[in-house]
Design a protein around this motif. Structure first.
Motif, PDB file in Angstrom:
ATOM      1  N   LYS A   4       0.849  -1.185   0.000  1.00 47.84           N
ATOM      2  CA  LYS A   4       0.000   0.000   0.000  1.00 47.84           C
ATOM      3  C   LYS A   4       0.887   1.238   0.000  1.00 47.84           C
ATOM      4  O   LYS A   4       1.750   1.408   0.854  1.00 47.84           O
ATOM      5  CB  LYS A   4      -0.896   0.018   1.251  1.00 47.84           C
ATOM      6  N   PHE A  52       0.953   5.502  -0.177  1.00 47.89           N
ATOM      7  CA  PHE A  52       0.262   6.789  -0.112  1.00 47.89           C
ATOM      8  C   PHE A  52       1.205   7.807  -0.742  1.00 47.89           C
ATOM      9  O   PHE A  52       2.110   8.297  -0.081  1.00 47.89           O
ATOM     10  CB  PHE A  52      -0.074   7.163   1.328  1.00 47.89           C
ATOM     11  N   ARG A  76      -7.041  -1.768   7.783  1.00 42.37           N
ATOM     12  CA  ARG A  76      -8.002  -1.058   6.931  1.00 42.37           C
ATOM     13  C   ARG A  76      -8.190  -1.806   5.610  1.00 42.37           C
ATOM     14  O   ARG A  76      -9.298  -1.866   5.082  1.00 42.37           O
ATOM     15  CB  ARG A  76      -7.536   0.377   6.679  1.00 42.37           C
ATOM     16  N   CYS A 124     -10.431  -4.830   6.064  1.00 42.19           N
ATOM     17  CA  CYS A 124     -11.862  -4.505   6.182  1.00 42.19           C
ATOM     18  C   CYS A 124     -12.406  -3.860   4.914  1.00 42.19           C
ATOM     19  O   CYS A 124     -13.597  -3.563   4.845  1.00 42.19           O
ATOM     20  CB  CYS A 124     -12.083  -3.559   7.356  1.00 42.19           C
ATOM     21  N   GLY A 125     -11.558  -3.582   3.953  1.00 39.07           N
ATOM     22  CA  GLY A 125     -12.023  -2.950   2.720  1.00 39.07           C
ATOM     23  C   GLY A 125     -12.093  -1.446   2.794  1.00 39.07           C
ATOM     24  O   GLY A 125     -12.604  -0.798   1.872  1.00 39.07           O
ATOM     25  N   LEU A 126     -11.591  -0.860   3.873  1.00 41.86           N
ATOM     26  CA  LEU A 126     -11.665   0.595   4.005  1.00 41.86           C
ATOM     27  C   LEU A 126     -10.741   1.306   3.031  1.00 41.86           C
ATOM     28  O   LEU A 126     -10.943   2.477   2.704  1.00 41.86           O
ATOM     29  CB  LEU A 126     -11.317   1.021   5.440  1.00 41.86           C
ATOM     30  N   THR A 127      -9.726   0.605   2.602  1.00 42.46           N
ATOM     31  CA  THR A 127      -8.835   1.147   1.569  1.00 42.46           C
ATOM     32  C   THR A 127      -8.344  -0.035   0.733  1.00 42.46           C
ATOM     33  O   THR A 127      -8.113  -1.125   1.277  1.00 42.46           O
ATOM     34  CB  THR A 127      -7.660   1.927   2.201  1.00 42.46           C
ATOM     35  N   PRO A 128      -8.204   0.142  -0.564  1.00 36.62           N
ATOM     36  CA  PRO A 128      -7.767  -1.001  -1.395  1.00 36.62           C
ATOM     37  C   PRO A 128      -6.251  -1.130  -1.383  1.00 36.62           C
ATOM     38  O   PRO A 128      -5.540  -0.130  -1.227  1.00 36.62           O
ATOM     39  CB  PRO A 128      -8.261  -0.606  -2.785  1.00 36.62           C
ATOM     40  N   ARG A 150     -13.712  -5.169   0.169  1.00 37.49           N
ATOM     41  CA  ARG A 150     -14.029  -3.808  -0.291  1.00 37.49           C
ATOM     42  C   ARG A 150     -15.250  -3.803  -1.207  1.00 37.49           C
ATOM     43  O   ARG A 150     -16.016  -2.851  -1.221  1.00 37.49           O
ATOM     44  CB  ARG A 150     -12.831  -3.210  -1.021  1.00 37.49           C
ATOM     45  N   ARG A 197     -18.995  -8.045   4.276  1.00 35.73           N
ATOM     46  CA  ARG A 197     -18.822  -7.003   5.296  1.00 35.73           C
ATOM     47  C   ARG A 197     -19.698  -7.271   6.521  1.00 35.73           C
ATOM     48  O   ARG A 197     -19.381  -6.833   7.626  1.00 35.73           O
ATOM     49  CB  ARG A 197     -19.139  -5.618   4.720  1.00 35.73           C
ATOM     50  N   LEU A 221     -14.803  -4.660  12.870  1.00 39.22           N
ATOM     51  CA  LEU A 221     -13.560  -3.941  13.140  1.00 39.22           C
ATOM     52  C   LEU A 221     -13.718  -3.112  14.410  1.00 39.22           C
ATOM     53  O   LEU A 221     -14.738  -2.436  14.585  1.00 39.22           O
ATOM     54  CB  LEU A 221     -13.233  -2.993  11.967  1.00 39.22           C
ATOM     55  N   TRP A 225     -19.944   3.012   7.048  1.00 45.38           N
ATOM     56  CA  TRP A 225     -19.323   2.483   5.830  1.00 45.38           C
ATOM     57  C   TRP A 225     -19.128   0.973   5.894  1.00 45.38           C
ATOM     58  O   TRP A 225     -19.262   0.279   4.887  1.00 45.38           O
ATOM     59  CB  TRP A 225     -17.973   3.175   5.620  1.00 45.38           C
ATOM     60  N   ASP A 236     -11.029   6.146   0.108  1.00 51.57           N
ATOM     61  CA  ASP A 236     -10.474   5.596   1.340  1.00 51.57           C
ATOM     62  C   ASP A 236     -11.253   6.139   2.529  1.00 51.57           C
ATOM     63  O   ASP A 236     -11.656   7.297   2.529  1.00 51.57           O
ATOM     64  CB  ASP A 236      -9.009   6.000   1.501  1.00 51.57           C
ATOM     65  N   VAL A 237     -11.451   5.299   3.518  1.00 49.70           N
ATOM     66  CA  VAL A 237     -12.142   5.727   4.734  1.00 49.70           C
ATOM     67  C   VAL A 237     -11.220   5.486   5.929  1.00 49.70           C
ATOM     68  O   VAL A 237     -10.633   4.412   6.057  1.00 49.70           O
ATOM     69  CB  VAL A 237     -13.463   4.941   4.920  1.00 49.70           C
TER      70      VAL A 237
END
Lengths: 323, 250
Positions: free
Chosen positions: A30, A32, A65, A68-72, A86, A92, A97, B101, B248-249
């Motif tokens: 990942k 950023f 994250r 849980c699919g909160l970010t790919p 995701r 889900r 979480l 979410w 993104d969350v």
């Protein structure tokens, strides 16, 4: 990455076993921007409790994250219960979480907050599920109070309770013991083990080594975004115990104490700095057992005995760099 | 036996139930006393100005100008911005969005519920003072009816657009104010072509259609004035739903 023991230099992850499990992370990275938060991490875990150990900023929360699919993931794939968390709405509902952040809907009572979570998961008896979950975390008596009035420890327990209302198969807890008193920590860790024993996949992160010792025997160690070791906690502990330790001892007569420590073979090396002795020892336990008696025998008053490298950073340094 | 005594029986969450869930959460989040008092005070500018104009025995054009400028051009978009932007923007910023979410529900009911909550709170703070302002100008029933329709339609349009701002943009208030003050208040005044992409032109057109007053950049028929802001809101909410699912969350 290393299977514990021994520590090895961090290299590209090569899975030993085939990647099957309730939770599969397959060569996941990942980014950023130019920051690499998670780098080529691969593991698969199944039911039971697994501890994810790493210092702050190691990438634990980012990994969670993604789980849980909160970010790919930027690269690689994450699979939870055989699905992409995701994009798969159904899966889900089978994951919960406990996020690291303290944020809650402060205007809601604990009961309302849990009912909200239960309704969001489509739980038929949402009030009953909320009441049972509050009972599990010992908050049944204060269910009517707004969570905004709760202490940090109580808020942590509310988050854990909210994660239980949907009877999840996968439970991901990001630093869930933060802010809890020792009694509540024990209670919570026992709860994690009961959940794991019921066949759930429970993953708990922590940056505190002693917590991990109690959380679970299965440990994943992450540092600087890389999975640097995995295995049994006892192996990790042995690694720590086998290496040289540095201990700072404050006392009234450092030169005399230093000489005696070397003479008795308790210390492999010593250096004196003012009223302090820096001790290098290969057997921290033996040192701990003998230092007080030795001080009494010599008539030296001890003011401090402080291990300088019994922390996670030094463990990670040892695992990554072998020193 | 499970830790929580018995497994929770679950069923899929119906979209209407998901809308109601999001609506309830967001409504209570938006009901901050300070925000409501502050925006109500801002909205009072409209009736006070209407009363002052009415006392001076002003013309219909002056009255329509006042309603279009202060009511539809300032009070309506600013109040809509604060509530619609915050409806999801605040959840995103205070990191409570994760609790909606992560549920096994579609994204669009969350966005629609949030937008409905924003409308619920913004409606009385915008519609009442702006319509009262029109009434106090003493310019007749046409301006009151036109103001009522224009305010409702404008509210729908602005809430849709600013809900999208809240989902997408970190500084949604700054971007929203830039849209209101710079785009609609300045750039869109430059000509009819640019004005087409400003919601204000449509609300002004409704007002002119109902009053026959002489107002610049307000020449759309009533149907266009009503339909376009509603369509804009629907499209904005659809984009917001897509964006909510793809971002993104924390």
């Amino acid at each position: 990455m290393s299977e514990l023991p021994p520590p090895t230099l961090a290299t590209a992850a090569v899975p030993i076993e085939p990647l099957t499990g309730m939770l599969v992370v397959d060569h996941v990275s990942k980014f950023f921007g130019s920051v690499v938060a998670v780098s080529d991490v691969t593991f698969a875990i199944d039911e039971g409790v697994t501890a994810l150990l790493g210092p702050n900023g190691a990438g634990k929360s980012t990994l969670f994250r993604m789980l849980c699919g909160l970010t790919p993931p930027s690269r690689g794939a994450v699979s939870v219960l055989g699905a992409d968390p995701r994009n798969d709405r159904e899966v889900r509902g089978r994951i919960s979480l406990v996020p690291q952040q303290d944020a809650l809907f402060d205007h809601l009572s604990a009961s309302d907050f849990l009912e909200l979570a239960a309704r969001g998961h489509g739980v038929v008896d949402h009030a009953g599920a909320a009441a049972r979950a509050l009972h599990v975390v010992d908050l049944a008596d204060v269910g009517a109070k707004p969570v905004g009035q709760f202490s940090k420890g109580m808020r942590q327990r509310v988050k854990v309770a909210a994660a239980l209302v949907n009877d999840p198969e996968v439970l991901i807890l990001d630093e869930p013991l933060t802010g809890l008193d020792p009694v509540q920590r024990r209670h919570m860790i026992a709860l994690f083990h009961r959940l794991g024993d019921e066949g759930r996949c429970v993953v708990v992160s922590s940056h505190v080594l002693d917590e991990v010792a109690r959380i679970g025997s299965r440990v994943l160690v992450i540092a600087q975004g890389r999975l640097i070791a995995r295995g049994d906690y006892r192996d990790l502990r042995e690694l720590m115990d086998d290496r040289a330790h540095r201990i700072r001892v404050g006392c009234s007569d450092p030169r005399r104490l230093a000489a005696a420590l070397v003479e008795r073979g308790v210390a492999a090396g010593v250096s004196v700095d003012g009223h302090q002795v820096m001790v290098d020892t290969l057997d921290a336990d033996a040192f701990g057992r003998s230092i007080a008696d030795l001080a009494v025998e010599l008539g030296v008053r001890l003011t401090e005995v402080h291990p300088l490298d019994d922390d996670l950073e030094s463990v990670f340094r040892y695992l990554v760099e072998g020193r | 036996m499970s830790v929580v005594d018995r497994p929770a029986a679950r069923r899929p969450v119906a979209p209407t139930a998901a809308v109601a869930l999001a609506y309830g959460v967001v409504l209570r989040q938006l009901l901050g006393r300070g925000r409501i008092i502050g925006l109500s005070a801002l909205a009072l500018i409209a009736p006070v100005s209407g009363w002052a104009l009415g006392s001076a025995d002003a013309s219909l054009d002056d009255a329509v100008n006042l309603v279009a400028g202060i009511g539809l051009g300032l009070v309506l978009p600013v109040v809509a911005l604060v509530f619609a932007g915050a409806s999801i923007g605040d959840l995103r910023e205070d990191k409570t969005l994760v609790y909606l979410w992560l549920r096994p529900i579609d994204r669009w009911p969350v966005v629609v519920g949030a937008a409905l909550a924003a409308v619920t709170i913004a409606a009385p703070i915008t519609i009442v003072p702006v319509v009262v302002a029109a009434l106090l100008t003493g310019a007749g029933n046409g301006i009151v009816a036109g103001t009522l329709v224009a305010t409702i339609v404008g509210l729908v349009g602005y809430v849709g657009v600013f809900t999208l701002f809240g989902v997408w943009l970190k500084r949604f208030i700054v971007w929203g104010l830039a849209y209101i003050l710079i785009w609609e208040g300045f750039i869109a005044q430059a000509g009819a072509g640019v004005a087409r992409v400003a919601l204000r032109k449509y609300t002004r057109s409704i007002l002119v259609d109902r009053t026959g007053a002489d107002l610049d950049l307000a020449d759309f028929p009533l149907a266009v004035g009503v339909i376009v802001p509603v369509v804009v809101a629907v499209v904005a909410l659809a984009v917001a739903s897509w964006r909510l699912g793809s971002q993104d969350v924390d």
